[in-house]
Enzyme design. Structure first.
Site, PDB file in Angstrom:
ATOM      1  N   ASP A   1       0.774  -0.973   0.119  1.00 53.44           N
ATOM      2  CA  ASP A   1       0.267  -0.488  -0.135  1.00 53.44           C
ATOM      3  C   ASP A   1       1.068   1.236   0.379  1.00 53.44           C
ATOM      4  O   ASP A   1       1.068   1.578   0.463  1.00 53.44           O
ATOM      5  CB  ASP A   1      -1.421   0.044   1.580  1.00 53.44           C
ATOM      6  CG  ASP A   1      -2.614  -1.409   0.872  1.00 53.44           C
ATOM      7  OD1 ASP A   1      -2.225  -2.263  -0.238  1.00 53.44           O
ATOM      8  OD2 ASP A   1      -2.914  -0.794   1.613  1.00 53.44           O
TER       9      ASP A   1
ATOM     10  N   LYS B   1      -6.872   3.595  -3.390  1.00 50.89           N
ATOM     11  CA  LYS B   1      -7.363   3.369  -2.272  1.00 50.89           C
ATOM     12  C   LYS B   1      -8.179   4.626  -1.421  1.00 50.89           C
ATOM     13  O   LYS B   1      -6.802   5.556  -1.686  1.00 50.89           O
ATOM     14  CB  LYS B   1      -5.947   2.774  -1.426  1.00 50.89           C
ATOM     15  CG  LYS B   1      -6.718   2.753   0.679  1.00 50.89           C
ATOM     16  CD  LYS B   1      -5.221   2.064   0.646  1.00 50.89           C
ATOM     17  CE  LYS B   1      -5.937   1.855   2.740  1.00 50.89           C
ATOM     18  NZ  LYS B   1      -4.472   0.773   2.792  1.00 50.89           N
TER      19      LYS B   1
ATOM     20  N   LYS C   1     -10.751   0.519  -2.279  1.00 53.20           N
ATOM     21  CA  LYS C   1     -10.099  -0.238  -1.053  1.00 53.20           C
ATOM     22  C   LYS C   1     -10.738   0.904  -0.346  1.00 53.20           C
ATOM     23  O   LYS C   1      -9.731   2.338  -0.592  1.00 53.20           O
ATOM     24  CB  LYS C   1      -8.596  -0.787  -1.006  1.00 53.20           C
ATOM     25  CG  LYS C   1      -8.367  -0.946   0.883  1.00 53.20           C
ATOM     26  CD  LYS C   1      -7.327  -1.420   0.911  1.00 53.20           C
ATOM     27  CE  LYS C   1      -6.544  -1.258   2.589  1.00 53.20           C
ATOM     28  NZ  LYS C   1      -5.436  -1.869   2.969  1.00 53.20           N
TER      29      LYS C   1
END
Length: 327
Positions: A164, A227, A263
């Site tokens: 991430d 995300k 996400k």
């Protein structure tokens, strides 16, 4: 709704190969905030999921959680306890009463700082649960690019299957799309076979059009997921921003044939929240996106509330939090 269990396999999925930066496409992107707010306000209001169907959706939600600890006081012991919870996210007696005996419901991943990747990998050995690492100067993303790439490479070396990364929000605010594209592309290269989730820090991007353009540039650069947040911003995941990002995912799929994951992260703490996001995904992208390789919740306390709701569905009573300990 199909559940992903320890016995099932991940569906075949074509990874995003990345594409040249198309600035004409980026400049065509526009988002109408008022229209987005009206649409987001209908999520969860027009339809409800009740009784057994709700329990099935909540079990499904567990399989799409990135069980996360990203605190300044994290220790190897805390990470090991979180991994122990990931191995058994729901009490066995609840699974037995739900008719899920013998089938393990597992989270999508365990997400930790890159310094704890090795600890998590060892704690999850044999489960098939991947470890996700937050890298690239999380949460601000302002470390030197060489340092950020070194963090990615160290996490991958230690066994992280997902990375991430954090984009530099200033690049978006300046409209420097080439710089953002080049940096994300370099991060993707450093990830190798590990999948890359690009954290936009949407609460700091000023407009929904900026969120949409940043989403597109990251996908063109090869992101496997986009995300919302680090969870450290003042404004984290919400349905309006999610709708913006999901519609960019849909547009990207229509143009390229590539399915990008989504996400939402930060502030998603209740089963009701989870059901709203799942309804949004189903209505905007289809049931196909409700799989761990295309949708994740970035959360930790969410699992506790889901487990309480499952027990309530069986007994009619809410359990005390200590009956579903996290760490």
């Amino acid at each position: 709704m199909k559940l992903v269990t320890a016995e099932s396999t991940t569906p075949a999925h074509k990874r995003n190969p990345g594409y040249p930066l198309d600035l004409d496409w980026v400049e065509r992107v526009r988002m109408n905030r008022s229209a987005l707010e009206r649409r987001a306000g209908t999520i969860g209001a027009r339809r409800t999921v009740k009784k057994d169907h709700q329990l099935a959706w909540l079990l499904k939600a567990i399989t799409m959680i990135d069980l996360t600890t990203l605190n300044s006081d994290d220790t190897p012991g805390r990470v090991e306890r979180l991994c122990a919870k990931a191995r058994h996210p729901v009490r066995q007696d609840i699974l037995d009463q739900l008719g899920m005996s013998g089938r393990r419901i597992l989270p999508g991943a365990v997400c930790v700082y890159h310094s704890f990747v090795d600890t998590a990998v060892r704690a999850l050995e044999g489960t098939g649960i991947p470890v996700a690492a937050v890298s690239t100067g999380f949460p601000h993303g302002l470390a030197p690019v060489e340092t950020k790439i070194a963090e990615i490479e160290a996490s991958v070396k230690d066994g992280a299957k997902e990375i991430d990364i954090v984009i530099e929000r200033g690049m978006v605010l300046r409209g420097d799309w080439q710089a953002l594209y080049d940096q994300v592309k370099a991060f993707r290269k450093a990830c190798g076979d590990a999948h890359i989730k690009t954290i936009l820090g949407t609460g700091e991007l000023a407009t929904q059009t900026n969120v949409a353009k940043a989403s597109l540039v990251c996908m063109l650069a090869g992101a496997d997921f986009i995300k919302t947040s680090t969870g450290k911003e003042k404004v984290n995941a919400n349905l309006v921003t999610s709708l913006t990002m999901i519609r960019m995912i849909r547009w990207f799929a229509e143009e390229t044939g590539i399915e990008i994951g989504y996400k939402p992260a930060g502030g998603i703490a209740t089963a009701v929240d989870a059901l709203k996001y799942m309804a949004l995904m189903k209505e905007e992208l289809g049931t196909n996106w409700l799989q761990p390789h295309l949708f994740r919740f970035g959360a930790s306390s969410l699992l506790t509330d889901i487990e309480r709701q499952l027990e309530h569905g069986l007994t009619g009573h809410y359990a005390a939090d200590y009956r579903q300990p996290m760490v």
